[in-house]
Write an enzyme that holds these catalytic residues in place. Sequence first.
Site, mmCIF file in Angstrom:
data_model
loop_
_atom_site.group_PDB
_atom_site.id
_atom_site.type_symbol
_atom_site.label_atom_id
_atom_site.label_comp_id
_atom_site.label_asym_id
_atom_site.label_seq_id
_atom_site.Cartn_x
_atom_site.Cartn_y
_atom_site.Cartn_z
ATOM 1 N N TYR A 85 0.825 -1.323 0.004
ATOM 2 C CA TYR A 85 -0.090 0.034 -0.112
ATOM 3 C C TYR A 85 0.826 1.301 -0.176
ATOM 4 O O TYR A 85 1.993 1.455 0.510
ATOM 5 C CB TYR A 85 -0.739 0.019 1.029
ATOM 6 C CG TYR A 85 -2.049 -1.048 1.107
ATOM 7 C CD1 TYR A 85 -2.553 -1.593 0.085
ATOM 8 C CD2 TYR A 85 -2.855 -1.235 2.301
ATOM 9 C CE1 TYR A 85 -3.336 -2.486 0.055
ATOM 10 C CE2 TYR A 85 -3.694 -2.217 2.405
ATOM 11 C CZ TYR A 85 -4.102 -2.798 1.334
ATOM 12 O OH TYR A 85 -5.001 -3.684 1.489
ATOM 13 N N SER B 23 -13.507 -3.981 1.033
ATOM 14 C CA SER B 23 -14.689 -3.066 0.360
ATOM 15 C C SER B 23 -16.031 -3.593 0.598
ATOM 16 O O SER B 23 -16.779 -3.714 -0.392
ATOM 17 C CB SER B 23 -14.261 -3.639 -1.374
ATOM 18 O OG SER B 23 -13.055 -3.030 -1.671
ATOM 19 N N GLY C 121 -23.613 5.568 -3.312
ATOM 20 C CA GLY C 121 -24.347 6.401 -4.346
ATOM 21 C C GLY C 121 -23.492 7.441 -5.098
ATOM 22 O O GLY C 121 -24.036 8.042 -6.202
#
Length: 347
Positions: free
Chosen positions: A53, A236, A245
């Site tokens: 990461y 996730s 959204g």
Amino acid sequence: MQMNPLGRTGLTVSELCLGTMTFGNQTPEAEGHAQIDRALAAGINFIDTAEMYPVAPIRAETVGLTEQIIGNWNAANAARRGDFILATKHSGEGSLARGGEPITSESIPRTIEGSLKRLQTDYIDLYQFHWPNRGSYMFRKNWGYDPSGQTAADTRAHIEDVLGALQREVERGTIRHFGLSNESAWGTSQFLRVSEDRGWPRVATIQNEYSLLCRLYDTDLAELSVNEDVGLIAFSPLAAGFLTGKYQGDVTPEGSRRERTADMGGRVTPRVFDAVEAYLDIARRHGIDPVHMALAWCRTRPFMTSAIFGATTMPQLEQALGSVEVVLGEEVLKEIAAAHKAHPMPY
């Protein structure tokens, strides 16, 4: 904040885990440190990272930077190291870390030493293999997955090799427990078989992708989890942000992950927006924040240990924390089940 067993380790972890994969790319170091402080104050005792990461995107020049950022926090807060469970991951074959070398008994000590140095700690609570050398059906590879090139004897020999190395690290005190990531039911069962035969580190958890939009875990792996006490650490759980959204209408908000990774790791498909809308509609009709609904739903799954959420900003972190106060009613759960049947695996 609900606490759950971490496999058979005797440890318990919070239902939410602070994910850090944006630390060093989208999330600056000071913001990352503030997120750690806030998460711990809210009752989270679980932080997850990886040697490769940050991501979104993964770049050779930033590999290891997230661990360094966490390490700087550890150095400044040495007395608090025992307040949380720290998990990191050893990259599998083909990553940008360490020249793409596979996981072997030779790579394990060097990789652990590198993580310890960057994390500025003496031990890692949960050491995970990021993905298996033999490959994985995760990351949208399930659509064409073909394991026929594998050799069971080679896989078992590899497991013997790496578990022996992990045992030596446990004896040295550099790691406490062991987990898998992006693994299958068969692969996990082989690790369990060898560890129980030899008395070597037992798989405590599996970190796989899981959300309302990605439910590969629901069958064979669910059965394995429940019967073997190997819980899921879901990554996730907000479907890389789709379930908020913010991508509806096929838009790319400024500063979002999609601005950096256009196809969102293969998640942008013709069906994904209709699937998301079905869940957003449920949340709207029941007056629930869709982030809260997605994370609270994870809590209802019988195999769930913890859901890893990532927050680019502090307001996103605060929004995710609010999910622990939400309990989904039977009607909401029935509607979620119906939406899943109507929109299965949209990517």
